[in-house]
Design an enzyme around this catalytic site. Structure first.
Site, PDB file in Angstrom:
ATOM      1  N   GLU A  43       0.813  -1.237   0.000  1.00  0.00           N
ATOM      2  CA  GLU A  43       0.000   0.000   0.000  1.00  0.00           C
ATOM      3  C   GLU A  43       0.840   1.279   0.000  1.00  0.00           C
ATOM      4  O   GLU A  43       0.636   2.188   0.800  1.00  0.00           O
ATOM      5  CB  GLU A  43      -0.949  -0.029   1.215  1.00  0.00           C
ATOM      6  CG  GLU A  43      -1.840  -1.275   1.227  1.00  0.00           C
ATOM      7  CD  GLU A  43      -2.724  -1.395   2.466  1.00  0.00           C
ATOM      8  OE1 GLU A  43      -2.798  -0.435   3.253  1.00  0.00           O
ATOM      9  OE2 GLU A  43      -3.336  -2.459   2.646  1.00  0.00           O
TER      10      GLU A  43
ATOM     11  N   GLU B   8      -6.334 -10.677  -1.210  1.00  0.00           N
ATOM     12  CA  GLU B   8      -7.101 -10.488   0.033  1.00  0.00           C
ATOM     13  C   GLU B   8      -8.619 -10.376  -0.226  1.00  0.00           C
ATOM     14  O   GLU B   8      -9.320  -9.606   0.376  1.00  0.00           O
ATOM     15  CB  GLU B   8      -6.621  -9.228   0.765  1.00  0.00           C
ATOM     16  CG  GLU B   8      -5.132  -9.162   1.001  1.00  0.00           C
ATOM     17  CD  GLU B   8      -4.693  -7.923   1.762  1.00  0.00           C
ATOM     18  OE1 GLU B   8      -5.559  -7.218   2.318  1.00  0.00           O
ATOM     19  OE2 GLU B   8      -3.483  -7.650   1.818  1.00  0.00           O
TER      20      GLU B   8
HETATM   21  O1  G3I Z   1      -2.560  -8.503  18.868  1.00  0.00           O
HETATM   22  C1  G3I Z   1      -3.105  -7.317  19.482  1.00  0.00           C
HETATM   23  C2  G3I Z   1      -3.617  -7.646  20.869  1.00  0.00           C
HETATM   24  O2  G3I Z   1      -2.500  -8.008  21.693  1.00  0.00           O
HETATM   25  C3  G3I Z   1      -4.326  -6.431  21.441  1.00  0.00           C
HETATM   26  O3  G3I Z   1      -4.863  -6.754  22.720  1.00  0.00           O
HETATM   27  C4  G3I Z   1      -5.455  -6.027  20.491  1.00  0.00           C
HETATM   28  C5  G3I Z   1      -6.243  -4.831  20.995  1.00  0.00           C
HETATM   29  O4  G3I Z   1      -5.631  -3.653  20.554  1.00  0.00           O
HETATM   30  O5  G3I Z   1      -4.881  -5.688  19.210  1.00  0.00           O
HETATM   31  C6  G3I Z   1      -4.264  -6.828  18.625  1.00  0.00           C
HETATM   32  O6  G3I Z   1      -3.721  -6.464  17.388  1.00  0.00           O
HETATM   33  C7  G3I Z   1      -4.721  -6.258  16.376  1.00  0.00           C
HETATM   34  C8  G3I Z   1      -4.390  -7.198  15.194  1.00  0.00           C
HETATM   35  O7  G3I Z   1      -5.272  -6.945  14.087  1.00  0.00           O
HETATM   36  C9  G3I Z   1      -4.514  -8.665  15.604  1.00  0.00           C
HETATM   37  O8  G3I Z   1      -5.815  -8.947  15.943  1.00  0.00           O
HETATM   38  C10 G3I Z   1      -4.610  -4.804  15.910  1.00  0.00           C
HETATM   39  O9  G3I Z   1      -5.057  -3.966  16.959  1.00  0.00           O
HETATM   40  C11 G3I Z   1      -5.492  -4.595  14.692  1.00  0.00           C
HETATM   41  O10 G3I Z   1      -5.263  -3.291  14.157  1.00  0.00           O
HETATM   42  C12 G3I Z   1      -5.102  -5.598  13.597  1.00  0.00           C
HETATM   43  O11 G3I Z   1      -5.983  -5.416  12.497  1.00  0.00           O
HETATM   44  C13 G3I Z   1      -5.526  -6.033  11.268  1.00  0.00           C
HETATM   45  C14 G3I Z   1      -5.224  -4.907  10.252  1.00  0.00           C
HETATM   46  O12 G3I Z   1      -4.870  -5.485   8.995  1.00  0.00           O
HETATM   47  C15 G3I Z   1      -4.072  -4.025  10.709  1.00  0.00           C
HETATM   48  O13 G3I Z   1      -2.883  -4.804  10.794  1.00  0.00           O
HETATM   49  C16 G3I Z   1      -6.646  -6.921  10.744  1.00  0.00           C
HETATM   50  O14 G3I Z   1      -6.826  -8.039  11.625  1.00  0.00           O
HETATM   51  C17 G3I Z   1      -6.291  -7.426   9.354  1.00  0.00           C
HETATM   52  O15 G3I Z   1      -7.385  -8.147   8.790  1.00  0.00           O
HETATM   53  C18 G3I Z   1      -5.963  -6.252   8.418  1.00  0.00           C
HETATM   54  O16 G3I Z   1      -5.547  -6.766   7.215  1.00  0.00           O
HETATM   55  C19 G3I Z   1      -5.151  -5.777   6.228  1.00  0.00           C
HETATM   56  C20 G3I Z   1      -3.966  -6.331   5.455  1.00  0.00           C
HETATM   57  O17 G3I Z   1      -2.921  -6.655   6.346  1.00  0.00           O
HETATM   58  C21 G3I Z   1      -3.529  -5.345   4.380  1.00  0.00           C
HETATM   59  N1  G3I Z   1      -4.645  -5.031   3.481  1.00  0.00           N
HETATM   60  C22 G3I Z   1      -5.832  -4.515   4.184  1.00  0.00           C
HETATM   61  C23 G3I Z   1      -6.301  -5.520   5.231  1.00  0.00           C
HETATM   62  C24 G3I Z   1      -7.563  -5.043   5.921  1.00  0.00           C
HETATM   63  O18 G3I Z   1      -7.310  -3.864   6.637  1.00  0.00           O
END
Ligand code: G3I
Length: 401
Positions: free
Chosen positions: A174, A290
């Protein structure tokens, strides 16, 4: 009230899968017929998404949360039955794999690799540089003086650890956001601000040195629809890719994330076909990296939402799979039970997001049938090499500790 799966087992497969496929019955009627007459064998084994995709040398799979493999055995079984390629939804991002400046945590990634190897599946790496999912120490530690060294060390360590074991890496994720106003359309990410626009070449060159085999991929979203914004973004992505080719930056593929929307005013077609044509001229493979469909804007009932979502799967895969350069297809998850959309784009009516090929009870959704039929109808073979033989025997479930 028997569950749908028990009911399916009791009725058995009165209509075999192939007769359903060639029945000429419209897709969604087929699915409702299928729901009444199929046993579980109609959508596993030779009728699984992985098997049907493999007939044209297309690996199909999904994003996985490794920790869930021990916790939800239906999740694990469905992945084994349906997938031949996996990607970590979050376990290989900086926040998870590089939690401290001098400490790496490979537990989730190693678990995914071990699970995939046990079931003869390939794995995509996601991702080596992004503006999101950066660990808390990043802001406090990384500056103009050390940013390049930290990026290079991260890629050398992570891509080096899995060298020769991965199908591909999303090396840069991105990097384009036209509305940031740069003439090159680059997103003003921390990497750009701290290193400069050559962070992209640095990341790809470092990844190639670390892993000679993985297909190095530029991955992005918002390049699917025929809208002015997405047309501008496609042009900027193509300019980036052409520049990389001109500078002989090592790159093998472009990932089209394919986060689509039901009920969107825009449609996809001409612009995406032109983009695929231009990417083919650059001799790059294309991955659907995705795929899911956001139904949060639809106000209709669940059955009609499922039909609308399936229609988008059908149309999108029919378009994309005409191109032999499209050599991998992954959905962003496998079941509506766990989709990022229910957190990020929840439905106002509190209804369950309908986005993926299996419903919350691990029954195939209409999107499953739509995708499967698109795989069956594909006339061209992917340009990629043949796939390793897939073991989809889910009775031999192996989940590393
Ligand atoms: O692991 C921590 C946990 O320890 C903590 O308690 C919790 C509460 O804040 O957060 C957890 O991390 C979260 C992580 O997902 C794992 O669940 C992050 O906050 C959260 O922001 C993260 O969201 C992911 C997001 O990318 C950002 O990385 C989504 O699951 C994931 O589906 C999404 O995927 C992205 C692709 O990587 C790139 N393309 C877009 C796609 C959708 O946004």
């Amino acid at each position: 009230m028997p569950t749908r799966r028990n009911f399916l087992k009791q009725t058995g497969a009165a209509l075999g899968y192939s007769s359903l496929l060639h029945s000429g019955i419209p897709l969604f009627a087929q699915n409702s017929l299928a729901n009444q007459n199929l046993s579980s064998s109609v959508y596993t084994g030779a009728a699984s998404l992985a098997a049907r995709a493999a007939r044209t040398r297309l690996p199909y799979g999904c994003a996985v949360v490794p920790e869930r493999l021990n916790m939800d055995m239906q999740y694990t079984r469905t992945i084994i039955e349906q997938c031949s390629i996996l990607v970590a939804e979050n376990a290989m991002k900086w926040a998870a794999i590089h939690p401290q400046p001098n400490a790496f945590n490979f537990a989730g990634a190693d678990k995914l690799l071990a699970f995939a190897q046990a079931h003869n599946m390939q794995v995509r790496g996601h991702n080596l540089s992004w503006h999101q999912a950066l660990p808390p120490w990043f802001k406090m530690t990384v500056n103009r003086e050390n940013a390049q060294a930290i990026l290079v060390q991260h890629i050398q360590t992570v891509a080096g650890r899995y060298a020769g074991k991965l199908h591909s890496w999303d090396v840069v994720n991105e990097a384009i956001r036209v509305r940031d106003g740069r003439s090159d359309g680059l997103r003003t990410t921390p990497w750009l601000e701290l290193i400069g626009e050559n962070y992209i070449d640095i990341a790809f060159r470092t990844a190639r040195q670390a892993d000679l085999h993985a297909l190095l991929t530029y991955n992005d979203y918002g390049i699917e629809y025929d809208s002015p914004n997405e047309e501008r973004k496609r042009a900027a992505v193509l300019a980036l890719l052409r520049g990389m080719r001109k500078r002989k930056t090592p790159i093998d593929a472009v990932g089209i994330q394919s986060h689509l929307h039901a009920g969107s005013q825009a449609d996809f077609g001409r612009g995406l076909k032109h983009f695929l044509h231009e990417v083919r001229k650059l001799d790059l493979q294309v991955f659907i990296t995705e795929m899911d469909v956001d139904d949060s804007k639809l106000t209709t009932d669940a059955e009609q939402r499922e039909v609308a979502v399936a229609a988008i799967y059908q149309k999108y895969f029919d378009l994309m799979l005409r191109d032999p350069q499209v050599t991998a297809a992954l959905t962003w998850g496998i079941t509506n039970r766990y989709t990022w959309l229910s957190h990020i784009h929840p439905r106002k009516d509190g209804g369950q997001s309908i986005a993926l090929p299996f419903d919350t009870n691990y029954q195939p959704s209409k999107a499953f049938f739509a995708m499967g039929i698109a795989f069956d109808r594909r006339k061209v073979q992917s340009v990629a090499p043949a796939l390793p033989a897939k073991v989809s025997n889910s009775s031999a479930i192996h989940v590393p500790a």
